[in-house]
Design a protein around this motif. Structure first.
Motif: not given
Lengths: 114, 135, 646, 433
Positions: A93, A51, D158-159, A44-45, A85-86, D126, A40, A89, D135-137, D161, A47-48
């Motif tokens: 969730y 996060y 794209d994102n 992406a890796k 932002y985080y 995320n 992959i 999020s 603004l948010i995830g 995994t 970013n994960l």
């Protein structure tokens, strides 16, 4: 279309070992695509990973006490806009929930959603 | 929210689907407030309201009944105004016979854009009913 | 026979907060949950969303529901949506009941959450009461005539007519004036194009005449309207031209105009000039036959001497026609300033924008008004629009651009023109901005004020002075000596709107223009089925916008009629044969002749003709033995709703 | 490509499933024509479905779009392809066009998805949510937004995994990573271009600090903050989560400004800003809202009254041109502006600034066409060959244009323009049948 997407699709389309509707078991198709693509994208890796790290830090911090965005920023040493932002999020969730607003009606505190 | 403690009179409005309903809806859209104890029943035309319905509303506990009449805009023709007037007259007589104050039935033409006039009617009718009745 | 109890589903909409911010929707749900016929009671974020509609269909099918209730916004918006949901779930659409808890609860009582919730509860309970009686009904099918009457032959009406004719629909284009083209025919120069208004009208007229299925009626007015969508009968009165088209020889007619001794102010030129009693507004005008203005004609007979086509024996005719739909494109009037408003009618140097536009079009080399050559022109904007103490609170949309275009045209056509624009903030929206930028570059001067500091016009001897405290230069008082003051008058509803409007029962908005059902959902439809509105009779518009709305209205009128068949509501009156004693009062009360006297066994009773009955209910209260009820609005239903509302 | 190429034919191809395209599709379908409606996004509804409430009636956008969207999506005469792109449009005879449609894989079988969101909960990723303007995830397995249509999950490849968590969580087994790009050959009789508009990128005006100063946002971002499906629990400034109480609107950002290449007026920004100001006054009753404007253009039906209503509610209107926005301590913003009433330079402090960005053409539409030229206007919107008498006609016979593809316009005007395009397309189809 982004370049990554194009790349993935080109690869997927060009070396489909099984063909459409082939013998890939339903519910296990991610593995199929990962094998076909040979991995992959690094982005992406990364970013994960980032996060997951931030999520852990934030939830840890909130275990100790309820925090405002500013307090969280100081505690985990992160710019306030990134915290918004985080944190938002995590609210979305269901890990975190919004608490009370301060006396000046300016900043909310955030707490763990147990 | 000071209004909350204030009692308001129960008013039944007979309104019409094509003409006065849009005005009452628009009053809501424009957030023109009137007492929340005003309830609307839609009918096709104000000249189709039976006096027995109005008497039934008083019997069941409504303080007032208001007919939001089509007036000359009625889609079913101009005879509407005269016919609605006639049935109001008939109802007034029936009310007197039954010992009900005729002023508890009001009627006004509410055209499709008469939102403000509708709200004004509701407020004054409510005030009148509060003053004259032990609501 | 014992009937199986009904099973009903109730859906209470949050409307994304529009309802749930003020009404406790959960409380409303709980209030009906326990009712015997209520099988399901749910709240939903958006009842109208596709996802919820799908849920409803599934609920109905999975649980074998007999009907559903949605408590949401006004039935004007979504009753149809949810009736269609019922249809998709194989329920009859008349088993659906709607409750309006937005416009009539959450919004109307947003100042009182407890009161709003209480009211919503009663409204939903009343809907449940109504649902007990709601029955499956079959719609009546009626034939729809694939023909449309287009009223008004300005550009909007002409375009609508052409576009309907292209769709194999018969069109009757009815124009009140003796000539077609409306306001656009009055302009030579139009902005954003090199084509003149007259040429545009000519182009459209030529296109109209190519279609065999278009009938053009000029000098005609609708005087009677009967029937309803699909089958509308109109009576049109045709004022004679007093000129026989067949016998017409152009040279003789020209002579006839020359010899006519009558001189009256020419409205086509906004009374800047005069015309004869036999006239044409401009040489190439359509249709290409002059007309005799009989109100001003002295019957001197001079014209008859030179032209055989003149025929004073022509009489007013009444034409009757049947159409399926009517498209209104009756246009607008220009605002007429009050006496003395910015010097109107009190100063000889003050004219209106339409007059100014005619003036530019009719003059060459020099711009002359009242015998004086014009150099300095002051334009005063928003005259009759955006009024703070008058009735016209709206912006007239098109006048800023129209004025700048006229000013630039004057400057290009005549030498040494200076333009001074006394405005209240220019509204050259969209691409029209380029025109404004061009005029600034060309040296036009713009001076601006707010509503509370309007410019003044004063006359000192022969001089006319316009003064303003210009906010663009820090409120400095600036005065301009103007040779001509142009009052930028906007569009107002036509003075005869109320006549034609009440003939077709079209509601008007706060601005007195014809009102659409919904600005975004149904912008060209009226509350009267089958009557559409197009162009500036709905509100100020430029040509492109008028044409867009005309074509939209044509699409709508066509789609109503395209199948050749319409379904009508089965919500008609019914007679209780047991109770009826035939006294005839219902027959007398019915405005549609829908009640017949019939023999039923030994008895004479009333009978309803379902295809004619419109379901108004006028027959119900007049019946002494109480033998008449309206389907879905019967005494039993109304009384059960009253029980629920108290 | 190994994909079998499908041949499909329809009466009309409508490109773009926003409100204009949707309206055209419905009008054509209701008069009996078969329509293919294509949109590159994952949902139909265009930009309007993302809005909060709409001027001047303050109807919620969802209340207007969702019923239309739902009518479109279940109309027997309409086929919808989302996540798809059109190319190679060729006129092959007087009344026939061919085109290619590329349908990108969603990695979800839409017909099986129940939008239960279990995949979304399971996904560990995320990333910034494009439907909330960052603004948010959101997750890599996600439902685009709550009122989207089709209401089904999609995978952001794209994102992603490719961990397979979504597949395990899915109760209907609708996630399918074996999906591939489909390319279809299309035969149609007429084409309607309803490709909508783009927003000006505020980063192109560095003096306003968008992207740098975190409490400077665009009006579309504020639109999300005000919407029922808003990203935060209330109105917050994204820089530090403060509830703003001194809010500024800067109008004409990227419109009426030849220096950034867009000399025309965007027609909608005055009104959407006034609307947002009214909604903000409702949401934050203690807040001050100031609108910095050059001219207020409230020209439509009910617009001037709406403007006056905002003034009556206490929205502050300042006639002034903003020169520069700088960030000061605590994330607040200092606006330097030329006050036109006072005739001098002024400064004002605000704690949040909203840039009312203008409307730009969606470029590249002309590239869809192969053997005919779709002429553009000087501003790169789709050109109207007869703007006054037939506003929906383009330079190619049989190709019509609807909505903001021709230039900036508000919702009622877009619907009317769509009505006009429908009329032309229906006439064209009838005349040639």
């Amino acid at each position: 279309m982004t370049d990554i997407k194009k790349d993935i699709q080109n690869k997927a389309n060009s070396n489909s070992p099984l063909g459409v509707g082939g013998s890939v078991e339903i519910g296990k198709t991610a593995k199929y695509l990962r094998e076909k693509l040979g991995g992959i994208p690094q982005q992406a890796k990364d970013n994960l990973k980032e996060y997951n790290g931030i999520k852990k830090q934030m939830l840890e911090a909130l275990k100790e006490q309820d925090l405002t965005v500013k307090q969280m920023a100081e505690k985990i040493n992160m710019p306030t806009d990134q915290v918004v932002y985080y944190l938002m999020s995590l609210v979305k969730y269901g890990f975190v929930k919004t608490g009370e607003v301060d006396d000046m009606d300016e900043y909310y505190t955030y707490k763990l959603n147990k | 929210m000071g209004e909350l403690n204030k009692k308001s009179a129960k008013i039944l409005v007979f309104s019409t689907e094509k003409i006065s309903d849009p005005a009452i809806d628009m009053a809501g859209l424009l957030k023109l407030h009137y007492p929340p104890t005003v309830y609307t029943i839609s009918v096709p035309c104000s000249s189709g309201i039976k006096p027995s319905w109005i008497l039934y509303a008083y019997e069941k506990g409504f303080d007032g009944v208001f007919i939001a009449a089509d007036g000359s805009d009625c889609v079913f023709g101009e005879s509407c105004t005269e016919k609605t007037g006639h049935l109001v007259g008939k109802t007034h007589n029936l009310m007197k016979e039954n010992g009900i104050e005729p002023a508890r039935l009001r009627m006004a033409a509410i055209c499709s854009v008469c939102s403000e006039s509708f709200v004004k009617q509701m407020r004054t009718f409510n005030e009148y009913l509060l003053k004259t009745r032990d609501v | 026979m014992e009937k199986k109890p009904k099973k009903i589903g109730v859906y209470i909409c949050h409307c994304g907060g529009n309802i749930s911010d003020y009404v406790d929707v959960e409380k409303v749900r709980q209030s009906v949950e326990g009712e015997d016929i209520v099988f399901i009671a749910k709240t939903t974020m958006f009842a109208c969303s596709d996802a919820n509609q799908r849920d409803m269909v599934e609920d109905i099918k999975a649980n074998g529901l007999d009907g559903v209730i949605v408590a949401s916004c006004s039935p004007k918006l979504h009753q149809l949506t949810f009736r269609n949901v019922s249809i998709r779930a194989d329920l009859n659409k008349y088993t659906y009941v709607h409750a309006n808890i937005r416009e009539q609860a959450s919004w109307a009582h947003s100042d009182n959450k407890i009161g709003a919730t209480e009211k919503a509860i009663h409204l939903v309970q009343a809907a449940v009461a109504k649902a007990r009686y709601a029955e499956a009904l079959e719609t009546n099918k009626i034939k729809a005539k694939k023909a449309v009457a287009v009223i008004g032959a300005g550009v909007a009406g002409m375009k609508a007519a052409i576009s309907l004719a292209e769709k194999d629909t018969e069109v009757i284009l009815i124009e009140k004036e003796p000539f077609v083209g409306g306001r656009v025919a009055q302009w030579d120069s139009l902005s954003t194009t090199t084509e003149s208004g007259k040429d545009m009208v000519k182009r459209l007229y030529n296109e109209l005449t190519k279609h065999d299925n278009i009938t053009i009626l000029t000098n005609c007015e609708v005087i009677e309207n009967k029937g309803s969508v699909g089958n509308i009968t109109l009576k049109v009165s045709k004022t004679p031209r007093f000129i026989k088209a067949s016998a017409c020889h152009p040279d003789d007619l020209k002579r006839a105009i020359e010899v006519c001794p009558v001189v009256v102010p020419d409205d086509f030129n906004f009374r800047l000039s005069n015309r004869k009693a036999i006239y044409k507004n401009y040489p190439s005008e359509y249709p290409q036959i002059p007309v005799i203005d009989i109100k001003n004609c002295t019957r001197c007979g001079e014209c008859e001497k030179v032209c055989k086509a003149i025929d004073f024996s022509e009489k007013e005719e009444i034409v009757e026609m049947t159409v399926g739909s009517v498209l209104m494109a009756t246009g607008f009037d220009s605002y007429t300033p009050e006496y003395g408003e910015f010097g109107y009618a009190t100063s000889e140097n003050v004219i209106t924008l339409p007059q100014f536009k005619r003036l530019i079009d009719t003059q060459f080399d020099k711009l002359v008004y009242n015998g004086k050559e014009i150099k300095n022109i002051a334009y005063i904007y928003c005259v009759g629009s955006r009024q703070t103490d008058g009735e016209n609170t709206y912006c007239s949309r098109n006048c800023c651009t129209s004025t700048i275009h006229a000013a630039v045209t004057a400057k290009n056509k005549f030498a040494d023109i200076n333009n001074y624009h006394f405005n209240r903030g220019l509204r050259t929206y969209g691409k029209q901005e380029i025109l404004y930028a061009d005029s600034l570059r060309g040296g036009d001067i713009y001076l601006q004020s707010y509503e509370d500091g309007l410019p003044t016009v004063t006359t000192e001897g022969k001089k006319t002075i316009v003064k303003i405290n210009d906010i663009l230069t820090n409120g400095r008082e600036i005065e301009v000596e103007a040779d001509l003051v142009v009052l930028v008058t906007g569009m107002v509803p036509r003075s005869d709107n109320s006549m034609i409007g009440s003939l077709f029962k079209i509601p008007k908005g706060r601005d007195k223009f014809f009102n659409e059902v919904h600005m975004k959902l149904r912008p060209v439809e009226t509350v009267i089925d089958g009557i559409t509105i197009a162009g500036a009779c709905q509100g100020p518009k430029n040509i492109t916008e008028s044409v867009n709305s005309a074509l939209s209205a044509a699409t709508k009128s066509y789609s109503i009629l395209s199948k050749g068949e319409l379904e009508t509501d089965p919500l008609v009156a019914i007679i209780d044969a047991e109770k009826c004693t035939w006294c005839g009062s219902c027959e007398a009360a019915c405005p549609f002749d829908a009640i017949l006297k019939v023999e039923n066994g030994k008895k004479v009773i009333a009978e309803i003709n379902n295809s004619v009955c419109k379901g108004c209910g006028m027959c119900a209260p007049v019946c002494e033995p109480d033998a008449v009820n309206l389907i879905a609005c019967s005494s039993a239903e109304i009384m059960s709703m009253i029980d629920a509302l108290v | 490509m190994e994909n079998p190429i499908k041949n499909i034919s329809y009466d009309a191809l409508v490109i773009g499933a926003g409100i204009a395209g949707g309206e055209v599709a419905l009008n054509l379908a209701n008069t009996g024509f078969k329509v293919l409606l294509v949109d590159k996004e994952l949902s139909v509804g265009g930009k309007m479905i993302m809005l909060s409430k709409v001027f001047p009636t303050l109807d919620c956008a969802a209340c207007i779009t969702t019923p239309k969207v739902s009518e479109i999506s279940r109309h027997p005469n309409i086929t919808i392809f989302t996540g798809s792109e059109v190319s190679n449009i060729k006129k092959i005879s007087d009344n026939e066009f061919t085109a290619k449609v590329t349908k990108h894989p969603r990695y979800v079988r839409v017909e099986d998805c129940t939008a239960c969101q279990l995949c979304e909960h399971a996904c560990p990723v995320n990333v910034r949510d494009q439907y909330q303007f960052g603004l948010i995830g959101r997750k890599a397995a996600f439902i685009p937004f709550s009122i989207c249509s089709p209401k089904a999950a999609a995978i952001d490849i794209d994102n992603c995994t490719l961990c397979g968590a979504c597949e395990k969580a899915c109760p209907t087994n609708c996630i399918d990573f074996t999906q591939e790009t489909e390319i279809m050959d299309l035969h149609i009789k007429t084409v309607v271009v309803a490709t909508g508009f783009d927003m000006f990128d505020a980063k192109k005006m560095p003096r306003y600090g968008y992207g740098q100063h975190k409490n400077v946002i665009t009006a579309l971002q504020m639109e999300r903050e005000l919407a029922p499906t808003r990203p935060f629990n209330t109105i917050l400034r994204p820089g530090d989560g403060k509830v703003p109480d001194k809010i500024a609107y800067v109008l004409c950002v990227g419109s009426r400004d030849a220096s950034v290449g867009n000399p025309i007026c965007s027609q909608i920004c005055c009104m959407y800003s006034i609307k947002q100001a009214q909604l903000l006054m409702g949401a934050l009753p203690m807040a001050d809202v100031t609108i910095y404007y050059i001219n207020i253009r409230s020209f439509g039906k009910g617009f001037e009254e709406f403007y006056q209503q905002a003034k009556g509610m206490g929205v502050n209107f300042v006639k002034g041109k903003i020169g520069r926005i700088s960030e000061i301590e605590g994330g607040n913003l200092m606006l330097r502006y030329e006050d036109i009433n006072e005739g001098k330079l002024q400064e004002a402090e605000h704690d949040m600034v909203i840039l009312s960005t203008g409307v730009l053409p969606n470029t590249g539409i002309d590239k869809f066409f192969e053997n005919q030229t779709l002429t553009l206007d000087p501003f790169n919107f789709v050109g109207q060959s007869d703007a006054l008498a037939s506003p929906a006609k383009t330079s190619i016979e049989g190709v019509f244009v609807a909505g903001t593809a021709t230039g900036p316009m508000d919702i009622p005007d877009s619907i009317l323009s769509a009505g006009a395009a429908s009329s032309e397309a229906i006439s064209y189809l009838i005349q040639r049948s």
